[in-house]
Design a protein around this motif. Structure first.
Motif, PDB file in Angstrom:
ATOM      1  N   HIS A   1       0.942  -0.475  -0.245  1.00  0.00           N
ATOM      2  CA  HIS A   1      -0.068   0.320   0.005  1.00  0.00           C
ATOM      3  C   HIS A   1       0.659   1.027  -0.042  1.00  0.00           C
ATOM      4  O   HIS A   1       1.043   1.827  -0.167  1.00  0.00           O
ATOM      5  CB  HIS A   1      -0.679   0.129   1.102  1.00  0.00           C
ATOM      6  CG  HIS A   1      -2.387  -0.778   1.380  1.00  0.00           C
ATOM      7  ND1 HIS A   1      -2.124  -2.106   1.622  1.00  0.00           N
ATOM      8  CD2 HIS A   1      -3.339  -1.032  -0.091  1.00  0.00           C
ATOM      9  CE1 HIS A   1      -3.116  -3.072   2.054  1.00  0.00           C
ATOM     10  NE2 HIS A   1      -3.826  -2.458   0.523  1.00  0.00           N
ATOM     11  N   VAL A   2       1.682   1.126   1.395  1.00  0.00           N
ATOM     12  CA  VAL A   2       3.171   2.349   0.771  1.00  0.00           C
ATOM     13  C   VAL A   2       3.873   2.840  -0.318  1.00  0.00           C
ATOM     14  O   VAL A   2       3.338   4.198  -0.999  1.00  0.00           O
ATOM     15  CB  VAL A   2       4.089   2.117   2.206  1.00  0.00           C
ATOM     16  CG1 VAL A   2       4.707   3.556   2.533  1.00  0.00           C
ATOM     17  CG2 VAL A   2       2.555   2.214   3.675  1.00  0.00           C
ATOM     18  N   LYS A   3       4.098   1.143  -1.052  1.00  0.00           N
ATOM     19  CA  LYS A   3       5.021   1.753  -2.301  1.00  0.00           C
ATOM     20  C   LYS A   3       3.734   2.430  -3.059  1.00  0.00           C
ATOM     21  O   LYS A   3       3.947   3.287  -4.237  1.00  0.00           O
ATOM     22  CB  LYS A   3       5.555   0.851  -2.747  1.00  0.00           C
ATOM     23  CG  LYS A   3       6.855  -0.028  -1.882  1.00  0.00           C
ATOM     24  CD  LYS A   3       7.534  -1.116  -2.152  1.00  0.00           C
ATOM     25  CE  LYS A   3       6.990  -2.355  -2.146  1.00  0.00           C
ATOM     26  NZ  LYS A   3       6.948  -4.077  -2.512  1.00  0.00           N
TER      27      LYS A   3
ATOM     28  N   LEU B   1       4.891  12.294   3.271  1.00  0.00           N
ATOM     29  CA  LEU B   1       5.421  11.033   3.429  1.00  0.00           C
ATOM     30  C   LEU B   1       5.794  11.137   5.369  1.00  0.00           C
ATOM     31  O   LEU B   1       6.115  10.153   6.332  1.00  0.00           O
ATOM     32  CB  LEU B   1       6.462  10.820   2.609  1.00  0.00           C
ATOM     33  CG  LEU B   1       6.304  10.065   1.135  1.00  0.00           C
ATOM     34  CD1 LEU B   1       7.425   9.703   0.630  1.00  0.00           C
ATOM     35  CD2 LEU B   1       5.321   8.864   1.278  1.00  0.00           C
ATOM     36  N   GLY B   2       6.426  12.271   5.110  1.00  0.00           N
ATOM     37  CA  GLY B   2       7.259  12.332   6.644  1.00  0.00           C
ATOM     38  C   GLY B   2       5.902  12.794   7.235  1.00  0.00           C
ATOM     39  O   GLY B   2       5.924  11.915   8.604  1.00  0.00           O
TER      40      GLY B   2
ATOM     41  N   GLY C   1       4.797  -2.486  12.691  1.00  0.00           N
ATOM     42  CA  GLY C   1       5.781  -1.193  12.665  1.00  0.00           C
ATOM     43  C   GLY C   1       6.548  -1.003  11.757  1.00  0.00           C
ATOM     44  O   GLY C   1       7.728  -0.258  11.594  1.00  0.00           O
ATOM     45  N   ARG C   2       6.862  -2.246  10.912  1.00  0.00           N
ATOM     46  CA  ARG C   2       7.845  -1.946  10.144  1.00  0.00           C
ATOM     47  C   ARG C   2       7.747  -0.912   8.549  1.00  0.00           C
ATOM     48  O   ARG C   2       8.479  -0.890   7.974  1.00  0.00           O
ATOM     49  CB  ARG C   2       8.158  -3.204   9.116  1.00  0.00           C
ATOM     50  CG  ARG C   2       9.129  -4.480  10.131  1.00  0.00           C
ATOM     51  CD  ARG C   2       9.090  -5.482  10.170  1.00  0.00           C
ATOM     52  NE  ARG C   2       7.383  -6.564   9.952  1.00  0.00           N
ATOM     53  CZ  ARG C   2       7.288  -7.501   9.826  1.00  0.00           C
ATOM     54  NH1 ARG C   2       8.398  -8.797   9.065  1.00  0.00           N
ATOM     55  NH2 ARG C   2       5.577  -8.338   9.885  1.00  0.00           N
ATOM     56  N   ILE C   3       6.586  -1.406   8.185  1.00  0.00           N
ATOM     57  CA  ILE C   3       6.378  -1.115   6.881  1.00  0.00           C
ATOM     58  C   ILE C   3       6.414   1.073   7.507  1.00  0.00           C
ATOM     59  O   ILE C   3       6.661   1.889   6.085  1.00  0.00           O
ATOM     60  CB  ILE C   3       4.532  -0.191   7.205  1.00  0.00           C
ATOM     61  CG1 ILE C   3       3.711  -0.088   8.048  1.00  0.00           C
ATOM     62  CG2 ILE C   3       3.701  -1.565   6.735  1.00  0.00           C
ATOM     63  CD1 ILE C   3       2.181   0.788   7.822  1.00  0.00           C
ATOM     64  N   THR C   4       6.687   1.720   8.658  1.00  0.00           N
ATOM     65  CA  THR C   4       7.295   2.847   9.226  1.00  0.00           C
ATOM     66  C   THR C   4       7.937   3.643   7.696  1.00  0.00           C
ATOM     67  O   THR C   4       8.870   4.445   7.227  1.00  0.00           O
ATOM     68  CB  THR C   4       7.313   3.353  10.122  1.00  0.00           C
ATOM     69  OG1 THR C   4       8.810   2.897  10.447  1.00  0.00           O
ATOM     70  CG2 THR C   4       6.253   3.460  10.918  1.00  0.00           C
ATOM     71  N   GLN C   5       9.092   2.976   7.611  1.00  0.00           N
ATOM     72  CA  GLN C   5      10.336   3.200   6.732  1.00  0.00           C
ATOM     73  C   GLN C   5      10.344   3.292   5.350  1.00  0.00           C
ATOM     74  O   GLN C   5      11.228   3.748   4.847  1.00  0.00           O
ATOM     75  CB  GLN C   5      11.296   1.841   7.031  1.00  0.00           C
ATOM     76  CG  GLN C   5      11.432   1.778   8.535  1.00  0.00           C
ATOM     77  CD  GLN C   5      12.359   2.670   9.306  1.00  0.00           C
ATOM     78  OE1 GLN C   5      13.282   3.408   8.489  1.00  0.00           O
ATOM     79  NE2 GLN C   5      12.235   2.794  10.664  1.00  0.00           N
ATOM     80  N   TYR C   6       8.994   2.607   5.324  1.00  0.00           N
ATOM     81  CA  TYR C   6       8.708   2.918   3.745  1.00  0.00           C
ATOM     82  C   TYR C   6       8.238   4.163   3.537  1.00  0.00           C
ATOM     83  O   TYR C   6       7.632   4.349   1.854  1.00  0.00           O
ATOM     84  CB  TYR C   6       7.211   1.601   3.531  1.00  0.00           C
ATOM     85  CG  TYR C   6       8.305   0.124   3.090  1.00  0.00           C
ATOM     86  CD1 TYR C   6       8.545  -0.131   1.942  1.00  0.00           C
ATOM     87  CD2 TYR C   6       8.590  -0.851   4.391  1.00  0.00           C
ATOM     88  CE1 TYR C   6       8.808  -1.732   1.873  1.00  0.00           C
ATOM     89  CE2 TYR C   6       9.383  -1.263   3.644  1.00  0.00           C
ATOM     90  CZ  TYR C   6       9.346  -2.737   2.581  1.00  0.00           C
ATOM     91  OH  TYR C   6      10.060  -3.511   2.624  1.00  0.00           O
ATOM     92  N   PHE C   7       7.559   4.688   4.671  1.00  0.00           N
ATOM     93  CA  PHE C   7       7.648   6.377   4.160  1.00  0.00           C
ATOM     94  C   PHE C   7       8.888   6.916   3.904  1.00  0.00           C
ATOM     95  O   PHE C   7       8.326   7.880   4.512  1.00  0.00           O
ATOM     96  CB  PHE C   7       5.969   6.412   5.479  1.00  0.00           C
ATOM     97  CG  PHE C   7       4.822   5.763   4.948  1.00  0.00           C
ATOM     98  CD1 PHE C   7       4.116   6.745   4.012  1.00  0.00           C
ATOM     99  CD2 PHE C   7       4.823   5.273   6.180  1.00  0.00           C
ATOM    100  CE1 PHE C   7       2.782   6.020   4.264  1.00  0.00           C
ATOM    101  CE2 PHE C   7       3.175   4.770   6.143  1.00  0.00           C
ATOM    102  CZ  PHE C   7       2.275   5.178   5.816  1.00  0.00           C
TER     103      PHE C   7
END
Length: 363
Positions: free
Chosen positions: A56-58, A84-85, A106-112
Motif C-alpha cells: 500500500h505504501v509503495k 510521507l514524513g 511497525g516495519r512499514i514506517t520505513q517505507y514512508f
C-alpha cells in the motif's frame, strides 16, 4: 465505496490530541498532518490502519509522483517528502500506542521515505536574494504618509527593518509591548505569534538605517497623542472598512482597534511599496538577511551574539547559516579585501608572520 472508517477516526482523533496537547504542535501543522493522513486513507479506500501493508505504501508513493497540485503541476519533491514524513510519524505513533501496538506492523514506517538523492533534492532550495539597505531605504522614503493608513503602512515597513521581527508576530503586537523610552519590544508569547511561542526581548537596531527608527518613534507618538489608543490595542491596527451608502461598496475609512487575523495584508502592503519604486517584491523575512549581512561587516563577535539573541536565536550558528550567507560577488569582494583594514601587515613576508605565530604559540 467507503469514505469513512470509524476505527481509523478514533486513532486519528487520538493522534490529533497527542500533537496538539502532548507535543504542542501548531494547529496549522496539525491540519497539514490530518490532510496527509486523509489523503493516504482515500488512496487505500479507507481500509483499517492495522491492515496497511508495504505494498500500500509503495503504491501510494508512486501515486504521489503523478499527482498534481491546484495549479495543474506535479507535486514538488519537498511536498511529497512532507506528506510521507507526516505519515511516517503517524504510523510510528500507532506502532507504539497501547491500543494498536499488536495490530499495526511497525516495519512499514520505513517505507514512508524517499531515496537519499530525493531527500537531498527536497531539502535543496533556490537562494533568495535579499534587498540591499539602499533598496530598503529608497522604498521607505517613497512611501506616502498623509493618512493614518499610510502612516501605519510606512511604520510597519520601518519596524521590520528596525527589529527583524517576523510578520506574523508583527501583526499580533500590542501597544504595551513597545517601550519607546528604552527602544525595546517584548514579544510576549502569551499573545504575540512568535515562532514556537518563544518570548523575545528585542532592542531597536537603528544603526543600519536611522530613518527607520525615526519613523517608528513618530508612529508611536502618533498612536499615543493623536489616535489615543489603549495599551491593549494593536500596535498596527487593521484598516476600518465601512459601507459607503452612495457607492454601496465597502471602503477604507481609517483604522480600527482590531488586529489583522494574519500577515497576508502586510505582504500586500510591502509588495505595493516595492512596486511603486520599480523593485521586485522582497518578503519581510528577507529583511533579516539584509541586517545580518550589515552586521557581519560592522559588528564584533560579541555584538553579533547580541544581535542573534535580539532576533530570537539561541545559537549564533542559526543566525550565520541561513541569514548570513554571502552571494558569490560578496564572497569574492570580501576575499579580495583581506588585510585592507590592517595595511601595516600587508608588507610583512608570510615567513615572518608564520615565525611570529610559532613564537607566540610556544609561550
Amino acid at each position: 465505496m467507503a469514505e469513512y472508517n470509524p476505527k481509523n477516526e478514533v486513532a486519528k482523533k487520538q493522534y490529533e490530541e497527542a500533537l496538539l496537547h502532548g507535543k504542542y504542535r501548531d494547529p496549522k501543522t496539525v491540519k497539514a498532518v490530518w490532510n496527509s493522513i486523509n489523503s493516504f486513507e482515500a488512496f487505500t479506500s479507507y481500509i483499517d490502519f492495522k491492515d496497511v501493508t508495504t505494498d500500500h505504501v509503495k503504491a501510494f508513493k508512486a501515486s504521489l509522483e503523478q499527482e498534481k497540485n491546484k495549479a495543474g503541476e506535479l507535486l514538488s519533491i519537498s511536498t511529497i517528502r512532507s506528506i510521507l514524513g507526516n505519515l511516517r510519524e503517524f504510523f510510528e505513533w500507532l506502532a507504539t500506542h497501547p491500543q494498536f501496538i499488536k495490530k499495526v506492523d511497525g516495519r512499514i514506517t520505513q517505507y514512508f521515505r524517499l531515496s537519499d538523492n530525493a531527500n537531498r533534492a527536497a531539502r535543496a532550495s533556490k537562494e533568495k536574494t535579499p534587498p540591499t539597505l539602499e533598496e530598503l531605504e529608497t522604498t521607505l522614503k517613497a512611501m506616502p504618509y498623509g493618512t493614518d493608513i499610510e502612516k501605519r503602512d510606512r511604520a510597519m515597513f520601518a519596524f521590520v527593518i528596525l527589529t527583524c521581527i517576523r510578520d506574523d508576530a508583527l501583526v499580533s503586537l500590542k501597544r504595551k509591548d513597545v517601550d519607546a523610552d528604552r527602544g525595546t519590544v517584548w514579544q510576549d508569547p502569551k499573545h504575540v505569534r512568535t515562532k514556537r511561542r518563544k518570548g523575545i526581548l528585542t532592542k531597536f537596531l537603528g544603526k543600519p538605517m536611522p530613518l527607520a527608527e525615526e519613523i517608528v518613534m513618530d508612529w508611536l507618538k502618533h498612536l499615543d497623542e493623536v489616535l489615543v489608543i489603549k495599551p491593549h490595542d494593536p500596535l498596527f491596527p487593521k484598516t476600518l472598512m465601512r459601507n459607503n451608502p452612495e457607492t454601496m461598496a465597502f471602503e477604507a475609512q481609517g483604522l480600527s482597534r482590531e488586529h489583522y487575523a494574519n500577515a497576508a495584508q502586510v505582504r500586500d502592503i510591502f509588495r505595493a511599496a516595492f512596486k511603486a519604486v520599480g523593485l521586485p517584491y522582497y518578503n519581510p523575512h528577507l529583511f533579516r538577511n539584509t541586517i545580518v549581512k550589515w552586521a557581519l561587516k560592522y559588528m564584533s563577535q560579541y555584538e553579533l551574539k547580541a544581535l542573534s539573541q535580539n532576533i530570537g536565536h539561541e545559537h549564533l550558528a542559526t543566525t550565520y547559516s541561513p541569514y548570513g550567507k554571502l552571494s558569490l560577488d560578496e564572497q569574492i569582494d570580501a576575499l579580495e579585501k583581506i588585510g585592507a583594514k590592517m595595511p601595516e601587515l600587508q608588507n610583512i613576508p608570510t615567513e615572518k608572520l608564520l615565525e611570529e605565530v610559532g613564537r607566540r604559540t610556544q609561550k
